[in-house]
Design a protein around this motif. Structure first.
Motif, PDB file in Angstrom:
ATOM      1  N   ASN A  55       0.851  -1.179   0.000  1.00 15.83           N
ATOM      2  CA  ASN A  55       0.000   0.000   0.000  1.00 15.83           C
ATOM      3  C   ASN A  55       0.889   1.232   0.000  1.00 15.83           C
ATOM      4  OD1 ASN A  55      -1.547   2.269   1.088  1.00 15.83           O
ATOM      5  ND2 ASN A  55      -3.179   0.770   1.421  1.00 15.83           N
ATOM      6  N   TYR A  61       0.572   3.232   3.350  1.00 16.81           N
ATOM      7  CA  TYR A  61       0.574   2.521   4.623  1.00 16.81           C
ATOM      8  C   TYR A  61       1.838   1.681   4.730  1.00 16.81           C
ATOM      9  CZ  TYR A  61      -1.534   0.050   8.573  1.00 16.81           C
ATOM     10  OH  TYR A  61      -1.816  -0.455   9.805  1.00 16.81           O
ATOM     11  N   ASP A  66      -0.432  -0.513  -7.380  1.00 25.13           N
ATOM     12  CA  ASP A  66      -0.455   0.195  -6.110  1.00 25.13           C
ATOM     13  C   ASP A  66      -1.873   0.386  -5.593  1.00 25.13           C
ATOM     14  OD1 ASP A  66       2.257   0.334  -6.280  1.00 25.13           O
ATOM     15  OD2 ASP A  66       2.347   2.447  -6.876  1.00 25.13           O
ATOM     16  N   ASN A  67      -2.057   0.058  -4.319  1.00 21.70           N
ATOM     17  CA  ASN A  67      -3.297   0.278  -3.574  1.00 21.70           C
ATOM     18  C   ASN A  67      -4.475  -0.560  -4.074  1.00 21.70           C
ATOM     19  OD1 ASN A  67      -1.816   2.324  -2.251  1.00 21.70           O
ATOM     20  ND2 ASN A  67      -2.466   3.821  -3.789  1.00 21.70           N
ATOM     21  N   THR A 107      -7.375  -5.136  -2.453  1.00 22.21           N
ATOM     22  CA  THR A 107      -8.073  -4.059  -1.754  1.00 22.21           C
ATOM     23  C   THR A 107      -8.992  -3.383  -2.775  1.00 22.21           C
ATOM     24  OG1 THR A 107      -6.077  -3.688  -0.430  1.00 22.21           O
ATOM     25  CG2 THR A 107      -7.816  -2.020  -0.302  1.00 22.21           C
ATOM     26  N   MET A 158      -9.432   1.471  -1.458  1.00 20.76           N
ATOM     27  CA  MET A 158      -8.982   1.911  -0.139  1.00 20.76           C
ATOM     28  C   MET A 158      -9.451   3.324   0.208  1.00 20.76           C
ATOM     29  SD  MET A 158      -4.984   2.895  -0.470  1.00 20.76           S
ATOM     30  CE  MET A 158      -5.112   3.645   1.139  1.00 20.76           C
ATOM     31  N   ARG A 200     -12.628  -1.054   1.714  1.00 17.71           N
ATOM     32  CA  ARG A 200     -11.330  -0.624   2.230  1.00 17.71           C
ATOM     33  C   ARG A 200     -10.543  -1.761   2.896  1.00 17.71           C
ATOM     34  NH1 ARG A 200     -14.511   3.341   4.699  1.00 17.71           N
ATOM     35  NH2 ARG A 200     -13.684   2.787   6.768  1.00 17.71           N
ATOM     36  N   ASP A 259      -8.397  -5.188   3.298  1.00 14.67           N
ATOM     37  CA  ASP A 259      -7.441  -5.994   2.540  1.00 14.67           C
ATOM     38  C   ASP A 259      -7.856  -7.456   2.643  1.00 14.67           C
ATOM     39  OD1 ASP A 259      -5.844  -3.719   2.079  1.00 14.67           O
ATOM     40  OD2 ASP A 259      -4.778  -4.016   3.977  1.00 14.67           O
TER      41      ASP A 259
END
Length: 437
Positions: A67, A70, A301-302, A340, A343, A352, A354
């Motif tokens: 993430n 995060y 990503d994410n 995810t 998010m 949101r 995982d």
């Protein structure tokens, strides 16, 4: 006027207190496992994995930042510390049910223990980071018996063991350029390994004999890692990783005790009648082997991440006090993924979350009755976001492992287990400064 975050010191004191508590528990802990296979080598190997990585089958070697906003602490590959962007704390515990099967016999047990505590700090966000913490390394816990004949008498042979080893680590990760990073951990391995063997005659009252071997371990080891990124687009990439543990010679103090005793009518072991042999604190060396881990991952990503790991360990070289422990070289592989949905979703909490899944397979370092002891498991888990603001993110990570070790062939024991791992992860900006006009 500039002031440090007023709560920073309270948080540091809290974390230090938790680490001291876990260290104390780790040293004093006795049986946290019921596994006849833990009598081999150093016990059941735990691996330097937090719940969020165990949920993906244990993939970690090529995991950098699942993430972008995060931070997770991946001590399996210290090169990943360079991606720490916020002060990160991870505290957890583990428990599980185990069923032992041998022929038509079955036996169940439940064990739980405090798990890990780990911290990480950015030195230069996105470039240099450090981490330190405390993790279980091995668990030793078993108790079983068998019968034999001595002349015309039936003899009970009793075997038991307890204890385990813990790792305290301190590591640093550094990124070079845009795509390459390296890191290393200095690790202090400590704990006690206690094993008992006893002979008791069944048919007549007799003086029984018990031998106890205790190894009190304490010494320094090293692990290291590297990662290289191949960008596919602005938000997707392939990461290739390697990590390893160097062969280390760890100090150990050996105690060997022989006692004689009667078995009470209640079935309990009586007070020792005498101690004909007592050898305490003789120096020894525990030689740990070379271990390699290779990994690859691809991620957006994410959104999602998919990865795989392959590992191998030269455990045939493990020795204690110059005695080779007769183990096999090990190897294994893992695969896993995280998804995810969104998010940044405001309308749906579950978008949101995982969602993680994985599998793992190992040919362990144990070989009994000419049978390789193999272990396999499927894993799944959730990363549940908690209350957050622009300065702090909290997450609860829950993982379940459904696995099997061993076989019923050749009269061996098969272990079926369900393990649960719970971790609380905190991302915060402890060292930010406030400005007042």
């Amino acid at each position: 006027m500039k002031l440090l975050h007023l709560n920073m010191y309270k948080k540091i004191n809290y974390i230090v207190a938790v680490m001291i508590l876990l260290a104390s528990v780790s040293v004093k802990a006795q049986v946290t496992s019921q596994s006849p296979y833990s009598r081999y080598g150093l016990g059941n190997m735990k691996g330097l994995l937090l719940p969020q990585f165990r949920a993906m089958g244990g993939i970690s070697t090529a995991i950098y930042k699942p993430n972008a906003y995060y931070s997770n602490i991946n001590m399996q590959n210290p090169a990943s510390y360079s991606g720490i962007t916020m002060t990160t704390v991870d505290i957890g515990m583990s428990g599980g049910f185990k069923e032992l099967k041998k022929g038509s016999l079955t036996e169940g047990s439940f064990n739980a223990t405090l798990g890990h505590v780990a911290l990480a700090f950015p030195i230069k966000a996105g470039r240099t980071g450090l981490s330190f913490g405390l993790m279980p390394y091995t668990e030793l816990g078993y108790e079983f018996s068998n019968t034999d004949k001595l002349d015309t008498n039936t003899v009970n042979k009793l075997y038991s063991g307890e204890g385990g080893l813990t790792k305290a680590y301190f590591g640093l990760g550094q990124q070079f350029g845009d795509h390459f990073r390296i890191g290393a951990n200095v690790e202090y391995v400590f704990g006690n390994l206690v094993e008992n063997r006893a002979l008791e005659l069944q048919s007549v009252p007799s003086v029984n004999t018990k031998q106890q071997d205790k190894n009190s371990v304490g010494g320094i080891g090293f692990s290291y890692g590297a990662q290289y990124e191949i960008p596919l687009s602005l938000k997707s990439r392939i990461t290739i990783g390697y990590s390893g543990s160097s062969p280390s010679s760890i100090n150990s103090k050996k105690t060997f005790v022989v006692t004689r005793y009667f078995r009470e009518s209640t079935g309990d072991e009586g007070t020792a009648l005498d101690t004909p042999v007592f050898q305490q604190n003789s120096s020894a060396k525990l030689k740990l082997p070379l271990v390699h881990n290779f990994g690859i991952s691809i991620q957006k990503d994410n959104k999602w991440l998919i990865g795989a790991d392959y590992r191998m360990g030269n455990w045939s070289k493990l020795s204690i006090d110059g005695e080779n422990k007769g183990l096999e070289d090990s190897w294994g592989f893992s695969g896993g993924a995280q998804l995810t949905p969104d998010m940044t979703s405001i309308g749906s909490y579950f978008n949101r979350v995982d969602y993680r899944v994985g599998f793992t397979y190992d040919k362990t370092y144990i070989k009994v009755a000419d049978q390789d002891v193999k272990q396999m498991a499927v894993t799944f888990g959730l990363g549940l976001p908690l209350a957050f603001n622009r300065f702090a993110f909290h997450k609860l990570n829950f993982t379940t492992e459904l696995g099997r070790r061993g076989t019923l062939n050749s009269g061996l024991v098969q272990e079926n287990y369900i393990n649960f791992h719970l971790g609380f992860t905190l991302n915060d900006t402890w060292f930010r400064r406030f400005k007042f006009d």
